[in-house]
Design a protein around this motif. Structure first.
Motif, PDB file in Angstrom:
ATOM      1  N   ILE A 198      22.724 -39.277 -77.767  1.00 52.53           N
ATOM      2  CA  ILE A 198      21.976 -39.716 -76.716  1.00 52.53           C
ATOM      3  C   ILE A 198      22.759 -40.657 -75.774  1.00 52.53           C
ATOM      4  O   ILE A 198      22.492 -40.905 -74.626  1.00 52.53           O
ATOM      5  CB  ILE A 198      20.603 -40.211 -77.178  1.00 52.53           C
ATOM      6  CG1 ILE A 198      21.001 -41.290 -78.287  1.00 52.53           C
ATOM      7  CG2 ILE A 198      19.685 -39.316 -77.751  1.00 52.53           C
ATOM      8  CD1 ILE A 198      19.847 -42.186 -78.484  1.00 52.53           C
ATOM      9  N   THR A 199      23.830 -41.074 -76.168  1.00 54.00           N
ATOM     10  CA  THR A 199      24.647 -42.000 -75.346  1.00 54.00           C
ATOM     11  C   THR A 199      25.093 -41.358 -73.970  1.00 54.00           C
ATOM     12  O   THR A 199      24.896 -42.293 -73.052  1.00 54.00           O
ATOM     13  CB  THR A 199      26.032 -42.294 -76.009  1.00 54.00           C
ATOM     14  OG1 THR A 199      26.614 -41.070 -76.297  1.00 54.00           O
ATOM     15  CG2 THR A 199      25.858 -43.371 -77.207  1.00 54.00           C
ATOM     16  N   ARG A 204      15.538 -31.788 -74.070  1.00 53.19           N
ATOM     17  CA  ARG A 204      15.358 -31.432 -75.414  1.00 53.19           C
ATOM     18  C   ARG A 204      14.613 -29.852 -75.121  1.00 53.19           C
ATOM     19  O   ARG A 204      14.749 -28.981 -75.760  1.00 53.19           O
ATOM     20  CB  ARG A 204      14.485 -32.298 -76.282  1.00 53.19           C
ATOM     21  CG  ARG A 204      14.369 -31.856 -77.582  1.00 53.19           C
ATOM     22  CD  ARG A 204      13.561 -33.009 -78.179  1.00 53.19           C
ATOM     23  NE  ARG A 204      13.382 -32.981 -79.531  1.00 53.19           N
ATOM     24  CZ  ARG A 204      12.403 -32.194 -80.329  1.00 53.19           C
ATOM     25  NH1 ARG A 204      11.227 -31.994 -79.521  1.00 53.19           N
ATOM     26  NH2 ARG A 204      12.307 -32.140 -81.689  1.00 53.19           N
ATOM     27  N   ILE A 228      25.246 -33.997 -73.629  1.00 54.12           N
ATOM     28  CA  ILE A 228      25.353 -34.422 -75.132  1.00 54.12           C
ATOM     29  C   ILE A 228      26.899 -34.457 -75.501  1.00 54.12           C
ATOM     30  O   ILE A 228      27.662 -33.444 -75.595  1.00 54.12           O
ATOM     31  CB  ILE A 228      24.649 -33.548 -76.161  1.00 54.12           C
ATOM     32  CG1 ILE A 228      23.357 -33.650 -75.997  1.00 54.12           C
ATOM     33  CG2 ILE A 228      24.860 -33.985 -77.736  1.00 54.12           C
ATOM     34  CD1 ILE A 228      22.366 -32.910 -77.127  1.00 54.12           C
ATOM     35  N   ARG A 263      22.944 -42.896 -82.514  1.00 52.88           N
ATOM     36  CA  ARG A 263      22.890 -43.199 -81.114  1.00 52.88           C
ATOM     37  C   ARG A 263      23.937 -41.838 -80.479  1.00 52.88           C
ATOM     38  O   ARG A 263      23.678 -41.398 -79.284  1.00 52.88           O
ATOM     39  CB  ARG A 263      23.647 -44.013 -80.626  1.00 52.88           C
ATOM     40  CG  ARG A 263      25.254 -44.056 -81.064  1.00 52.88           C
ATOM     41  CD  ARG A 263      26.063 -45.122 -80.366  1.00 52.88           C
ATOM     42  NE  ARG A 263      27.647 -44.667 -80.772  1.00 52.88           N
ATOM     43  CZ  ARG A 263      28.168 -44.779 -81.760  1.00 52.88           C
ATOM     44  NH1 ARG A 263      27.581 -45.133 -82.759  1.00 52.88           N
ATOM     45  NH2 ARG A 263      29.696 -44.333 -81.851  1.00 52.88           N
ATOM     46  N   LEU A 306      18.549 -33.550 -80.533  1.00 52.30           N
ATOM     47  CA  LEU A 306      17.577 -34.620 -80.441  1.00 52.30           C
ATOM     48  C   LEU A 306      16.402 -34.477 -81.079  1.00 52.30           C
ATOM     49  O   LEU A 306      15.480 -33.802 -80.514  1.00 52.30           O
ATOM     50  CB  LEU A 306      17.049 -34.661 -78.555  1.00 52.30           C
ATOM     51  CG  LEU A 306      18.545 -34.943 -77.692  1.00 52.30           C
ATOM     52  CD1 LEU A 306      18.017 -34.344 -76.314  1.00 52.30           C
ATOM     53  CD2 LEU A 306      19.247 -36.061 -77.881  1.00 52.30           C
ATOM     54  N   ILE A 344      21.406 -48.216 -75.010  1.00 52.90           N
ATOM     55  CA  ILE A 344      21.629 -47.126 -75.665  1.00 52.90           C
ATOM     56  C   ILE A 344      23.135 -47.091 -76.245  1.00 52.90           C
ATOM     57  O   ILE A 344      23.155 -46.788 -77.513  1.00 52.90           O
ATOM     58  CB  ILE A 344      20.986 -45.755 -75.200  1.00 52.90           C
ATOM     59  CG1 ILE A 344      19.611 -45.985 -74.980  1.00 52.90           C
ATOM     60  CG2 ILE A 344      21.322 -44.633 -76.120  1.00 52.90           C
ATOM     61  CD1 ILE A 344      18.683 -46.372 -75.838  1.00 52.90           C
ATOM     62  N   ILE A 383      15.155 -43.347 -70.811  1.00 51.01           N
ATOM     63  CA  ILE A 383      16.106 -42.670 -71.372  1.00 51.01           C
ATOM     64  C   ILE A 383      15.292 -41.580 -72.357  1.00 51.01           C
ATOM     65  O   ILE A 383      15.599 -40.585 -72.444  1.00 51.01           O
ATOM     66  CB  ILE A 383      16.967 -43.240 -72.221  1.00 51.01           C
ATOM     67  CG1 ILE A 383      18.034 -42.211 -73.005  1.00 51.01           C
ATOM     68  CG2 ILE A 383      16.473 -44.359 -73.127  1.00 51.01           C
ATOM     69  CD1 ILE A 383      18.810 -41.518 -72.449  1.00 51.01           C
ATOM     70  N   ALA A 398      23.875 -39.093 -72.067  1.00 49.84           N
ATOM     71  CA  ALA A 398      22.721 -38.969 -71.114  1.00 49.84           C
ATOM     72  C   ALA A 398      22.017 -40.576 -70.714  1.00 49.84           C
ATOM     73  O   ALA A 398      21.681 -40.557 -69.590  1.00 49.84           O
ATOM     74  CB  ALA A 398      21.160 -38.414 -71.858  1.00 49.84           C
ATOM     75  N   ALA A 399      22.252 -41.346 -71.625  1.00 48.80           N
ATOM     76  CA  ALA A 399      21.893 -42.743 -71.324  1.00 48.80           C
ATOM     77  C   ALA A 399      22.923 -43.309 -70.127  1.00 48.80           C
ATOM     78  O   ALA A 399      22.449 -44.133 -69.059  1.00 48.80           O
ATOM     79  CB  ALA A 399      21.757 -43.581 -72.564  1.00 48.80           C
ATOM     80  N   HIS A 409      15.247 -39.441 -83.549  1.00 53.84           N
ATOM     81  CA  HIS A 409      15.633 -40.401 -82.289  1.00 53.84           C
ATOM     82  C   HIS A 409      14.471 -41.080 -81.611  1.00 53.84           C
ATOM     83  O   HIS A 409      14.527 -41.955 -81.042  1.00 53.84           O
ATOM     84  CB  HIS A 409      16.441 -39.217 -81.492  1.00 53.84           C
ATOM     85  CG  HIS A 409      17.998 -38.981 -82.176  1.00 53.84           C
ATOM     86  ND1 HIS A 409      18.012 -37.655 -82.296  1.00 53.84           N
ATOM     87  CD2 HIS A 409      18.754 -39.600 -82.269  1.00 53.84           C
ATOM     88  CE1 HIS A 409      19.182 -37.550 -82.954  1.00 53.84           C
ATOM     89  NE2 HIS A 409      19.791 -38.773 -82.947  1.00 53.84           N
ATOM     90  N   MET A 427      15.408 -37.626 -72.199  1.00 55.91           N
ATOM     91  CA  MET A 427      15.827 -36.754 -73.624  1.00 55.91           C
ATOM     92  C   MET A 427      14.720 -35.843 -73.733  1.00 55.91           C
ATOM     93  O   MET A 427      15.221 -34.633 -74.283  1.00 55.91           O
ATOM     94  CB  MET A 427      15.628 -37.762 -74.568  1.00 55.91           C
ATOM     95  CG  MET A 427      16.927 -38.534 -74.780  1.00 55.91           C
ATOM     96  SD  MET A 427      16.820 -39.835 -76.014  1.00 55.91           S
ATOM     97  CE  MET A 427      16.271 -39.223 -77.441  1.00 55.91           C
TER      98      MET A 427
END
Lengths: 47, 453
Positions: B99-100, B264, B420, B96, B273, B84, B256, B102-103, B277, B260
């Motif tokens: 979400i980066t 969310r 985030i 991206r 999110l 990700i 992921i 969280a990944a 996505h 997410m």
């Protein structure tokens, strides 16, 4: 010529190589962080 | 500021900081329940340490059971951050941005939990340092130790670097006080948002994003070599390295997506999110599902057609024997996921990708199990047939505790740090302008077309 096969099979040699790789990575990332954070001082110097 | 399409990128900092600044009763309950799960796992481990490995289902024949299955599974999940964050960053995929973080957090915690599984399996964790002291370099176990350590350090650094500007935002925020302000002050490293710092940070992240991709691939390749370098049926295969890497990225994306969806729902991050996505990640997941089927078919059809006696024994145990139920459950889960992603994704992006991801995560755990256990259980079967391995309550307890520990670390991380990336989302508008200008350099523009006419 030394026997490299025997050398690499010696207990401890692998551990030393592993420790060297891990330490090098830590030093590299430390230097990288220092370079990023010094952006402020370098910016002031340029001004 | 409006971009050239006339729309704004609106970031509500207070909303993004809500998980940190506000704590509900439900949060405490969740932490308590997860802590109970970890405590059960800890109790099971202490029981195992006190009474020896006899309390597990492991034996001389099957020395790698659920623990090593968990190890391979968690290391696989850890590829979420790489895919990700790094791959999407390198390829310039702007979507991206939310979400980066969280990944990247999944990567670090999955690696920590994955590494712990080896300690559970060896029975004598006090001897763990022997790998360093006596490990010969030709042992894939030592290669694995090096690769995973480098990956963990790199992932930690890759998580820390983009956190710094957010730490400065948190440090300066009016709602943050006390020890947390002090923590953010330390982690902000005197960051003051000046352009030179930002330029260097982006350059360092870009370098690390490129470097971390081969590191991640090396990790799962070497994990597969722990099996592949032994002359054992259905392990000693050249395809195992890429098969493991594909499976790792596959389960990483699924993990992921689930994370997410939870973030969310719980924190109301619908504006960040978005269904888009999930749709994009679902498309990636669909591609990986197809790749996974291709590799699985290639692996099993070659073994089955070749018909080597030793390999057939393991092969048949999966097709029709003791492990057939698990094997076919895995295949059915993946088929269900494939159809959900193919036909329901565009209509219900969130619901469809999340439900497919649940099937995939469970299916991938079963896949790891059916790779690790049958080869060990059947290998010694010629001449005599050992009892089929089944994990004891101790192994189930430690496994449950590990999954709770993974979730607990994630929940605590989201409580302390913005899950985030605030500055990266805020900078999206600027990036959009740049991308628009960049697109003009390779797309036909009105001026060029008119001039040529």
């Amino acid at each position: 010529m030394p026997d490299m096969t025997t050398f690499f099979q010696t207990p401890g040699v692998g551990g030393v190589i592993a420790a060297t790789v891990i330490t090098s990575i830590i030093i590299t990332y430390g230097l990288m962080l220092r370079w990023v954070l010094r952006g402020y001082e370098d910016n002031k110097d340029n001004q | 500021m409006a971009n050239k399409t006339g729309s704004h990128v609106l970031v509500d900092r207070d909303h993004l900081m809500k998980p940190i600044t506000q704590t509900s009763g439900g949060y405490f309950l969740l932490v308590f329940l997860l802590f109970l799960g970890v405590a059960w796992g800890a109790f099971a481990w202490i029981w195992q340490l006190s009474n020896g490995m006899q309390v597990t289902g492991l034996n001389n024949t099957v020395a790698w059971g659920v623990y090593i299955t968990n190890f391979v599974f968690f290391i696989g999940i850890s590829h979420a951050g790489t895919l990700i964050s790094a791959i999407l960053r390198v390829s310039g995929a702007e979507w991206r941005r939310p979400i980066t973080r969280a990944a990247e957090a999944i990567t670090v915690f999955a690696l920590v939990l994955g590494g712990s599984q080896v300690l559970f399996d060896i029975g004598r964790p006090d001897r763990a340092m022997n790998v360093f002291l006596y490990g010969p370099l030709q042992s894939p176990l030592l290669w694995d130790l090096i690769c995973i350590s480098v990956y963990l350090l790199s992932s930690l650094f890759y998580l820390l670097l983009p956190l710094i500007p957010d730490m400065a935002i948190m440090r300066d925020h009016h709602a943050v006080t006390g020890w947390r302000k002090e923590l953010y002050r330390i982690l902000a490293f005197n960051w003051d948002h000046n352009p030179e710092q930002k330029r260097r940070l982006e350059k360092a992240i870009a370098i690390l994003a490129v470097a971390i991709i081969p590191i991640a691939i090396s990790v799962h390749t070497v994990v597969s070599w722990i099996f592949g370098m032994t002359i054992r049926p259905m392990w000693h295969s050249t395809i195992l390295g890429p098969y493991f890497v594909v499976g790792a990225i596959f389960s990483g994306i699924a993990a992921i997506i689930i994370a997410m969806a939870i973030l969310r729902k719980v924190y109301g991050f619908e504006d960040y999110l978005k269904p888009l996505h999930f749709d994009y990640l679902g498309l990636l997941l669909l591609t990986m599902t197809a790749l996974w089927f291709y590799f699985t078919l290639a692996e099993y059809i070659t073994t089955g057609y070749g018909g080597l006696l030793e390999e057939l024994e393991v092969f048949e145990s999966k097709m029709t024997g003791a492990y057939a139920e698990m094997f076919w459950a895995m295949v059915i889960f993946m088929i269900i996921a494939f159809f959900i992603l193919s036909f329901a994704r565009s209509k219900w992006p969130v619901g469809a990708t999340v439900s497919a991801s649940v099937f995939i995560v469970i299916g991938m755990w079963i896949e790891r199990y059916t790779i690790v256990v049958p080869t060990l259980n059947v290998l010694e079967g010629r001449g005599y047939h050992p009892a089929i391995y089944w994990p004891s309550w101790v192994e189930i307890g430690i496994t449950f505790g590990s999954f709770c520990g993974f979730a607990l670390l994630y929940v605590l991380f989201a409580k302390l740090f913005p899950i985030i990336s605030i500055w990266e989302v805020e900078e999206a508008e600027e990036a959009l302008e740049e991308r628009l200008e960049h697109m003009k350099t390779y797309l036909p523009t009105g001026t060029t077309a008119t001039a040529e006419r």
